[in-house]
Design a protein around this motif. Structure first.
Motif, PDB file in Angstrom:
ATOM      1  N   LEU A 177     -20.836   6.766  -7.324  1.00  0.00           N
ATOM      2  CA  LEU A 177     -20.093   5.825  -6.507  1.00  0.00           C
ATOM      3  C   LEU A 177     -18.645   6.282  -6.357  1.00  0.00           C
ATOM      4  CD1 LEU A 177     -21.319   2.452  -8.101  1.00  0.00           C
ATOM      5  CD2 LEU A 177     -22.250   3.653  -6.114  1.00  0.00           C
ATOM      6  N   LEU A 178     -18.112   6.152  -5.156  1.00  0.00           N
ATOM      7  CA  LEU A 178     -16.695   6.355  -4.865  1.00  0.00           C
ATOM      8  C   LEU A 178     -16.171   5.100  -4.197  1.00  0.00           C
ATOM      9  CD1 LEU A 178     -15.572   9.136  -5.731  1.00  0.00           C
ATOM     10  CD2 LEU A 178     -17.929   9.384  -4.971  1.00  0.00           C
ATOM     11  N   ILE A 179     -14.885   4.911  -4.241  1.00  0.00           N
ATOM     12  CA  ILE A 179     -14.306   3.640  -3.845  1.00  0.00           C
ATOM     13  C   ILE A 179     -14.150   3.475  -2.334  1.00  0.00           C
ATOM     14  CG2 ILE A 179     -11.864   4.267  -3.871  1.00  0.00           C
ATOM     15  CD1 ILE A 179     -11.426   1.719  -5.604  1.00  0.00           C
ATOM     16  N   SER A 180     -14.309   4.550  -1.584  1.00  0.00           N
ATOM     17  CA  SER A 180     -14.158   4.466  -0.130  1.00  0.00           C
ATOM     18  C   SER A 180     -14.951   5.579   0.536  1.00  0.00           C
ATOM     19  CB  SER A 180     -12.682   4.588   0.276  1.00  0.00           C
ATOM     20  OG  SER A 180     -12.195   5.896   0.008  1.00  0.00           O
ATOM     21  N   ASP A 181     -15.183   5.437   1.828  1.00  0.00           N
ATOM     22  CA  ASP A 181     -15.859   6.483   2.589  1.00  0.00           C
ATOM     23  C   ASP A 181     -15.068   7.793   2.541  1.00  0.00           C
ATOM     24  OD1 ASP A 181     -18.025   4.890   3.388  1.00  0.00           O
ATOM     25  OD2 ASP A 181     -16.939   4.120   5.129  1.00  0.00           O
ATOM     26  N   ALA A 182     -13.743   7.679   2.573  1.00  0.00           N
ATOM     27  CA  ALA A 182     -12.909   8.882   2.543  1.00  0.00           C
ATOM     28  C   ALA A 182     -13.060   9.623   1.217  1.00  0.00           C
ATOM     29  CB  ALA A 182     -11.445   8.509   2.779  1.00  0.00           C
ATOM     30  N   LEU A 201     -18.658   2.489  -2.497  1.00  0.00           N
ATOM     31  CA  LEU A 201     -18.731   1.078  -2.890  1.00  0.00           C
ATOM     32  C   LEU A 201     -17.304   0.593  -3.081  1.00  0.00           C
ATOM     33  CD1 LEU A 201     -20.890  -1.153  -3.644  1.00  0.00           C
ATOM     34  CD2 LEU A 201     -20.297  -0.643  -6.019  1.00  0.00           C
ATOM     35  N   GLY A 202     -16.814  -0.177  -2.109  1.00  0.00           N
ATOM     36  CA  GLY A 202     -15.400  -0.519  -2.080  1.00  0.00           C
ATOM     37  C   GLY A 202     -14.999  -1.609  -3.043  1.00  0.00           C
ATOM     38  N   ASN A 203     -13.694  -1.799  -3.175  1.00  0.00           N
ATOM     39  CA  ASN A 203     -13.129  -2.883  -3.959  1.00  0.00           C
ATOM     40  C   ASN A 203     -13.107  -4.172  -3.157  1.00  0.00           C
ATOM     41  OD1 ASN A 203     -12.680  -1.551  -6.323  1.00  0.00           O
ATOM     42  ND2 ASN A 203     -10.453  -1.572  -6.194  1.00  0.00           N
ATOM     43  N   GLY A 204     -13.047  -5.278  -3.863  1.00  0.00           N
ATOM     44  CA  GLY A 204     -12.849  -6.570  -3.237  1.00  0.00           C
ATOM     45  C   GLY A 204     -11.558  -7.205  -3.716  1.00  0.00           C
ATOM     46  N   ILE A 205     -11.387  -8.454  -3.365  1.00  0.00           N
ATOM     47  CA  ILE A 205     -10.206  -9.213  -3.780  1.00  0.00           C
ATOM     48  C   ILE A 205     -10.612 -10.666  -3.951  1.00  0.00           C
ATOM     49  CG2 ILE A 205      -9.490  -9.569  -1.372  1.00  0.00           C
ATOM     50  CD1 ILE A 205      -7.098  -9.115  -4.336  1.00  0.00           C
ATOM     51  N   ASP A 206     -10.096 -11.293  -4.980  1.00  0.00           N
ATOM     52  CA  ASP A 206     -10.355 -12.717  -5.227  1.00  0.00           C
ATOM     53  C   ASP A 206      -9.356 -13.521  -4.403  1.00  0.00           C
ATOM     54  OD1 ASP A 206     -10.638 -15.305  -6.172  1.00  0.00           O
ATOM     55  OD2 ASP A 206     -10.846 -14.711  -8.267  1.00  0.00           O
ATOM     56  N   LEU A 302       8.433  -8.847   2.259  1.00  0.00           N
ATOM     57  CA  LEU A 302       7.343  -7.918   2.560  1.00  0.00           C
ATOM     58  C   LEU A 302       7.076  -7.056   1.351  1.00  0.00           C
ATOM     59  CD1 LEU A 302       8.640  -4.847   3.101  1.00  0.00           C
ATOM     60  CD2 LEU A 302       9.281  -5.880   5.268  1.00  0.00           C
ATOM     61  N   VAL A 303       5.914  -6.433   1.347  1.00  0.00           N
ATOM     62  CA  VAL A 303       5.538  -5.484   0.297  1.00  0.00           C
ATOM     63  C   VAL A 303       5.684  -4.074   0.853  1.00  0.00           C
ATOM     64  CG1 VAL A 303       3.585  -4.592  -1.047  1.00  0.00           C
ATOM     65  CG2 VAL A 303       4.040  -7.059  -0.961  1.00  0.00           C
ATOM     66  N   LEU A 304       6.297  -3.205   0.053  1.00  0.00           N
ATOM     67  CA  LEU A 304       6.544  -1.827   0.451  1.00  0.00           C
ATOM     68  C   LEU A 304       5.761  -0.910  -0.478  1.00  0.00           C
ATOM     69  CD1 LEU A 304       8.091   0.282   2.128  1.00  0.00           C
ATOM     70  CD2 LEU A 304      10.014   0.016   0.545  1.00  0.00           C
ATOM     71  N   ALA A 305       4.856  -0.094   0.073  1.00  0.00           N
ATOM     72  CA  ALA A 305       3.995   0.769  -0.737  1.00  0.00           C
ATOM     73  C   ALA A 305       3.983   2.187  -0.167  1.00  0.00           C
ATOM     74  CB  ALA A 305       2.583   0.199  -0.792  1.00  0.00           C
ATOM     75  N   PRO A 306       5.045   2.969  -0.417  1.00  0.00           N
ATOM     76  CA  PRO A 306       5.140   4.316   0.161  1.00  0.00           C
ATOM     77  C   PRO A 306       4.539   5.393  -0.741  1.00  0.00           C
ATOM     78  CG  PRO A 306       7.210   3.747  -0.873  1.00  0.00           C
ATOM     79  CD  PRO A 306       6.277   2.583  -1.120  1.00  0.00           C
ATOM     80  N   LEU A 307       3.276   5.241  -1.103  1.00  0.00           N
ATOM     81  CA  LEU A 307       2.650   6.208  -2.003  1.00  0.00           C
ATOM     82  C   LEU A 307       2.341   7.512  -1.274  1.00  0.00           C
ATOM     83  CD1 LEU A 307       1.213   3.168  -2.980  1.00  0.00           C
ATOM     84  CD2 LEU A 307       0.736   4.740  -4.850  1.00  0.00           C
ATOM     85  N   ALA A 308       2.657   8.622  -1.915  1.00  0.00           N
ATOM     86  CA  ALA A 308       2.323   9.938  -1.363  1.00  0.00           C
ATOM     87  C   ALA A 308       0.965  10.416  -1.854  1.00  0.00           C
ATOM     88  CB  ALA A 308       3.401  10.954  -1.738  1.00  0.00           C
ATOM     89  N   ILE A 309       0.595   9.991  -3.087  1.00  0.00           N
ATOM     90  CA  ILE A 309      -0.726  10.280  -3.639  1.00  0.00           C
ATOM     91  C   ILE A 309      -1.383   8.940  -3.925  1.00  0.00           C
ATOM     92  CG2 ILE A 309      -2.026  11.306  -5.535  1.00  0.00           C
ATOM     93  CD1 ILE A 309       0.250  13.298  -5.901  1.00  0.00           C
ATOM     94  N   ALA A 310      -2.463   8.647  -3.243  1.00  0.00           N
ATOM     95  CA  ALA A 310      -3.148   7.362  -3.425  1.00  0.00           C
ATOM     96  C   ALA A 310      -4.634   7.594  -3.277  1.00  0.00           C
ATOM     97  CB  ALA A 310      -2.654   6.336  -2.395  1.00  0.00           C
ATOM     98  N   ARG A 311      -5.325   7.649  -4.391  1.00  0.00           N
ATOM     99  CA  ARG A 311      -6.756   7.870  -4.374  1.00  0.00           C
ATOM    100  C   ARG A 311      -7.455   6.525  -4.254  1.00  0.00           C
ATOM    101  NH1 ARG A 311      -6.314  12.636  -3.761  1.00  0.00           N
ATOM    102  NH2 ARG A 311      -8.106  12.175  -2.464  1.00  0.00           N
ATOM    103  N   GLY A 312      -8.454   6.449  -3.373  1.00  0.00           N
ATOM    104  CA  GLY A 312      -9.265   5.240  -3.275  1.00  0.00           C
ATOM    105  C   GLY A 312      -8.563   4.116  -2.550  1.00  0.00           C
ATOM    106  N   VAL A 313      -8.880   2.889  -2.968  1.00  0.00           N
ATOM    107  CA  VAL A 313      -8.342   1.682  -2.345  1.00  0.00           C
ATOM    108  C   VAL A 313      -7.291   1.080  -3.268  1.00  0.00           C
ATOM    109  CG1 VAL A 313      -8.885  -0.642  -1.528  1.00  0.00           C
ATOM    110  CG2 VAL A 313     -10.490   1.226  -1.110  1.00  0.00           C
ATOM    111  N   GLN A 314      -6.142   0.743  -2.716  1.00  0.00           N
ATOM    112  CA  GLN A 314      -5.041   0.205  -3.500  1.00  0.00           C
ATOM    113  C   GLN A 314      -5.185  -1.301  -3.661  1.00  0.00           C
ATOM    114  OE1 GLN A 314      -2.522   2.147  -4.989  1.00  0.00           O
ATOM    115  NE2 GLN A 314      -4.055   3.678  -4.409  1.00  0.00           N
ATOM    116  N   ASN A 315      -5.444  -1.746  -4.901  1.00  0.00           N
ATOM    117  CA  ASN A 315      -5.540  -3.176  -5.164  1.00  0.00           C
ATOM    118  C   ASN A 315      -4.242  -3.890  -4.824  1.00  0.00           C
ATOM    119  OD1 ASN A 315      -8.240  -3.708  -6.389  1.00  0.00           O
ATOM    120  ND2 ASN A 315      -7.552  -2.134  -7.813  1.00  0.00           N
TER     121      ASN A 315
END
Length: 407
Positions: A177-182, A201-206, A302-315
């Motif tokens: 399983l990987l967290i995203s199609d990418a 198989l992606g992440n969800g959110i409550d 607002l939320v600022l998320a300038p990640l240069a390395i981000a594997r998968g889906v960011q919770n």
């Protein structure tokens, strides 16, 4: 009905960081399909305080303390193994796993995170499901390209050795399983043909928990003029460290040129020395660990998320969207969410674009509110945990059993 052995590199309770949130919901979903036995490692006092919660979910468990990192790293160098494996190697945990497999009717092993594949005995002939979450070897390769000196060598070594481990696991497993199609596509491109089915198989959110209408905004933010920009996450995690340094040092000066009172809030446990040094720089405030991140999300502009390395889906991105916050983020941080740029989020491909998107949203509160509302609607409809984990029963070979039980 067969039983499942669930092996996780970190204690799934409390679900207070990205990987633990995923393992927490996966474990509960697996437990709904039949008896589950859990082998896992704890690090913090909170992990061990949550032991009764783990006991409620599973038929049996073994919770051991994670080995200390520096001795584990030295053992890795001496043995030629990845540090990621020796850092999670526990003889008591291994013995408990062997005993459980001998004593219980285990027909499926679910491995959460590739580091724990080392615990699956060669003699096991049942179903093996491995959740890699993301491609760790590629992450360390990316680190190596950004670093110099000994750190670059260590990261290059880790990436190279983990790539071998990942391929070996994929040839043993029934499903990876990987967290995203990418991430799944990346894994396939790096491993070529393997025996396992490679599945996203992606992440969800409550969305009941992360609900802005049910959350009182953080008073400390509401008292200040603002605007307030927010980043949340584990703050000794290298991609997060690099992201907040980028925001504080490269983005905030230009943002404050238009909004002199703008503040960039960094919220998350274990801020490293590099993160702590940002406090007071260009309107940056480092909060460290807080009791609850939701009031900060509810209060921010607002939320600022300038990640240069981000594997998968960011919770952190899903949580912000669920809280109806507009999110300005890099393309890397947006990967795997499948939301629409300009409607559900604002993507900036470089520093200039990120600055432009931030200033644009701060200047137009109606547009910012509309984006936040659209983001919340999107995650409610598309990103709930039941929706995300709906394929799990089939992956585990438990669909027929669950259907008979429901009937």
């Amino acid at each position: 009905m067969g039983e499942t052995l669930f092996i996780a590199h970190r204690m799934p309770f409390p679900p207070d960081r990205g990987d633990k949130i995923r393992s927490h919901h996966l474990l509960k979903a697996v437990a709904e399909l039949g008896p589950v036995h859990v082998a896992t490692l704890g690090e913090s006092a909170a992990d061990f305080a949550a032991e009764p919660l783990l006991a409620e979910v599973c038929a049996s468990y073994c919770l051991q303390r994670r080995p200390k990192l520096i001795p584990a790293g030295l053992r890795a160098l001496a043995s030629g193994k990845p540090v990621s494996l020796t850092a999670f190697a526990s003889d008591p945990l291994r013995q408990w796993i062997e005993d459980t497999l001998e004593q219980r009717a285990i027909d499926t092993i679910f491995v959460f995170s590739g580091q724990m594949g080392q615990y699956v005995p060669r003699s096991f002939e049942g179903r093996l499901v491995v959740d890699l979450c993301d491609v760790d070897s590629a992450k360390f390769e990316a680190y190596a390209h950004q670093r110099t000196g000994p750190r670059a060598w260590i990261d290059e070594r880790e990436g190279r050795l983990l790539a071998v481990e990942e391929r070996q696991l994929a040839n043993r497993a029934d499903t990876v399983l990987l967290i995203s199609d990418a991430e799944a596509a990346l894994f396939r491109s790096r491993t070529g043909h393997v025996n396992a089915d490679v599945v996203a198989l992606g992440n969800g959110i409550d969305t009941d928990l992360f609900d802005h209408q049910a959350t009182k905004p953080e008073a400390a933010l509401m008292q200040d003029r603002g605007p307030h920009l927010l980043f949340t996450g584990q703050m000794d995690y290298l991609p997060n460290v690099d992201a907040v340094r980028r925001a504080a040092m490269q983005l905030m000066p230009a943002i404050r040129a238009t909004y002199p009172s703008a503040t960039f809030h960094i919220v998350g446990r274990a801020p490293s020395a590099k993160v702590r040094s940002l406090d007071g720089l260009n309107g940056t405030r480092v909060w460290g660990e807080v009791h609850d991140v939701r009031p900060f999300l509810a209060a921010c502009s607002l939320v600022l998320a300038p990640l240069a390395i981000a594997r998968g889906v960011q919770n952190k991105v899903l949580e912000a969207m669920a809280m109806a916050r507009p999110v300005v983020l890099s393309p890397e941080a947006a990967t795997g969410i499948n939301a629409t740029d300009g409607e559900h989020m604002a993507v900036g491909s470089d520093d200039a674009a990120l600055i432009e998107r931030v200033i644009g949203l701060l200047a137009n509160t109606i547009s910012a509110q509309a984006m936040g509302a659209a983001a919340r609607k999107f995650v409610v409809q598309e990103k709930s945990w039941p929706t995300a984990l709906a394929p799990l029963a089939g992956i585990m070979g438990r669909a027929a059993q669950r259907d008979r039980h429901a009937a």
